[in-house]
Scaffold this active site. Sequence first.
Site, PDB file in Angstrom:
ATOM      1  N   SER A  68     -14.852  -5.159  59.393  1.00 47.75           N
ATOM      2  CA  SER A  68     -16.043  -5.829  59.942  1.00 47.75           C
ATOM      3  C   SER A  68     -17.357  -5.148  59.588  1.00 47.75           C
ATOM      4  O   SER A  68     -18.423  -5.728  59.806  1.00 47.75           O
ATOM      5  CB  SER A  68     -15.923  -5.941  61.462  1.00 47.75           C
ATOM      6  OG  SER A  68     -14.953  -6.897  61.822  1.00 47.75           O
ATOM      7  N   LYS A  71     -19.807  -7.158  57.528  1.00 51.71           N
ATOM      8  CA  LYS A  71     -20.493  -8.350  58.050  1.00 51.71           C
ATOM      9  C   LYS A  71     -22.017  -8.315  57.906  1.00 51.71           C
ATOM     10  O   LYS A  71     -22.612  -9.287  57.442  1.00 51.71           O
ATOM     11  CB  LYS A  71     -20.096  -8.577  59.511  1.00 51.71           C
ATOM     12  CG  LYS A  71     -18.638  -8.970  59.687  1.00 51.71           C
ATOM     13  CD  LYS A  71     -18.237  -9.022  61.161  1.00 51.71           C
ATOM     14  CE  LYS A  71     -16.778  -9.401  61.325  1.00 51.71           C
ATOM     15  NZ  LYS A  71     -16.324  -9.364  62.732  1.00 51.71           N
ATOM     16  N   TYR A 193     -12.914 -14.160  52.946  1.00 49.62           N
ATOM     17  CA  TYR A 193     -13.220 -13.226  54.031  1.00 49.62           C
ATOM     18  C   TYR A 193     -12.195 -12.097  54.101  1.00 49.62           C
ATOM     19  O   TYR A 193     -12.548 -10.927  54.296  1.00 49.62           O
ATOM     20  CB  TYR A 193     -13.277 -13.983  55.356  1.00 49.62           C
ATOM     21  CG  TYR A 193     -13.494 -13.113  56.553  1.00 49.62           C
ATOM     22  CD1 TYR A 193     -14.716 -12.480  56.774  1.00 49.62           C
ATOM     23  CD2 TYR A 193     -12.472 -12.889  57.468  1.00 49.62           C
ATOM     24  CE1 TYR A 193     -14.915 -11.664  57.875  1.00 49.62           C
ATOM     25  CE2 TYR A 193     -12.661 -12.082  58.573  1.00 49.62           C
ATOM     26  CZ  TYR A 193     -13.880 -11.466  58.771  1.00 49.62           C
ATOM     27  OH  TYR A 193     -14.070 -10.660  59.868  1.00 49.62           O
ATOM     28  N   TYR A 245     -20.092  -5.665  69.564  1.00 50.18           N
ATOM     29  CA  TYR A 245     -19.320  -6.619  70.344  1.00 50.18           C
ATOM     30  C   TYR A 245     -19.738  -6.606  71.817  1.00 50.18           C
ATOM     31  O   TYR A 245     -20.927  -6.540  72.121  1.00 50.18           O
ATOM     32  CB  TYR A 245     -17.818  -6.366  70.177  1.00 50.18           C
ATOM     33  CG  TYR A 245     -17.398  -6.350  68.731  1.00 50.18           C
ATOM     34  CD1 TYR A 245     -17.649  -7.442  67.905  1.00 50.18           C
ATOM     35  CD2 TYR A 245     -16.766  -5.243  68.173  1.00 50.18           C
ATOM     36  CE1 TYR A 245     -17.276  -7.439  66.565  1.00 50.18           C
ATOM     37  CE2 TYR A 245     -16.379  -5.236  66.839  1.00 50.18           C
ATOM     38  CZ  TYR A 245     -16.646  -6.332  66.041  1.00 50.18           C
ATOM     39  OH  TYR A 245     -16.276  -6.312  64.725  1.00 50.18           O
ATOM     40  N   VAL A 263     -12.500  -2.259  62.440  1.00 46.32           N
ATOM     41  CA  VAL A 263     -11.240  -1.843  63.056  1.00 46.32           C
ATOM     42  C   VAL A 263     -10.485  -0.800  62.235  1.00 46.32           C
ATOM     43  O   VAL A 263      -9.481  -0.269  62.714  1.00 46.32           O
ATOM     44  CB  VAL A 263     -10.332  -3.068  63.331  1.00 46.32           C
ATOM     45  CG1 VAL A 263     -10.941  -3.955  64.402  1.00 46.32           C
ATOM     46  CG2 VAL A 263     -10.054  -3.845  62.063  1.00 46.32           C
TER      47      VAL A 263
END
Length: 422
Positions: A68, A71, A193, A245, A263
């Site tokens: 992530s 992103k 992705y 988050y 992660v």
Amino acid sequence: MSDAASDVVTEALEELRQRLQGLDEGAVADYIPQLAQGDPDCFGLALVSMDGHRYRAGRCDTEFTLQSVTKPFVLALALAELGPEAVDRRVGTEPSGEAFNAISLDPATGRPANPMINAGAIAVTALVPAADPARRFARILDCLGRFAGRPLAVDEAVYRSEAETGDRNRALAYLMRGTGALAGDPAEAVETYFRQCAVLATVDDLAVMAATLANGGVNPVTGAVVVPEPVAVRVLALMATCGMYDAAGDWMVRVGLPAKSGVSGGLVAAGPARFGIAVHSPPLDAVGNPVRGVAALRELSGRFGLHLMHNPAPAAATVVSLRRDEHGGEVAAQGALDFTAAERVVFALGECAAESPGTVLLDLGRVTAVDTTAEAMLRRALDLLTEQGHTVTVTGLPREGQGAGRAAAPGSGQTAERKAGR
């Protein structure tokens, strides 16, 4: 060049790494089988300044998949190509308050809440203009490489593992096609992705990537303009509000830096116009953020006054002159000294210090204020130079009774000298 200056920042990173290495909370992500093979003891930290100075501690050459952490950088590519209005039509800009893989679609518009959760990131990836999925990914990989300052590659084993276990992401993509939020074919968008998440990089690379955003889209190491400055500003704002988050609020209060985690244990943070910093440590907390990374950045933010809500660094040049010869050198500074300004001064001290013991002069006559962080950094740099055998002279010191943290008025004439063994 003497190592004394860079050692001030490196020493802080290394001390922190050694102290937090034993923190054994959290667990390595295992919902993607290949990620479960991550070494829980791996821990590295790196920082890059706006001048391209690089500092590191721990395992900074170990490659890992970015997950992530990609992103914000792919979002920057989409924004640079299409503009904010086109991106906003597909993806929102509000914190979700939910997990990274949550089904978080606006009931009115069908858009995912923001680009930092999986649904929003898949929608953004699908927006990158290209004739086909292969060319789309090639553009994404090239952009990530320009942020890092070197070509990057894909871990094919991790990509296959992602594809084999990615049904939830596929479901999100089909839901978004049903609401009109996703452009193009859902299967193709998700496959791209997955490959994006499997891109490999090191902690050193991530620090450069974060520093590029902090530097208004200009890579401070290569000098290349990666994205326009307004794009970098928008991406940093979304990292600040959504990057961590449902722990984003607590993060902003305690650390106060735009950030993004992944992660696999990667974490990047940026101090706008100041620095980029990265950490890698695979064990994650319940939210999905690296335990050691969060602890390290909390402490660094407090120790060095890095919180975004502090006053920004001065715009004027901190180091106004630097002279070096075979016998030593001289550095003159001006303005208010905080972490960013002090880093420039101590780096300049290292630049002017001769390889063999000599004389180093630090002129603070034009310095208007020195905060406690800068004072500690300067003292330590001077101590290191003295320990290496240099004779260090400082002019423009505070007058007696003037108080810690304030510099003397120009022309005060106060001088201090340090010699080896003193």
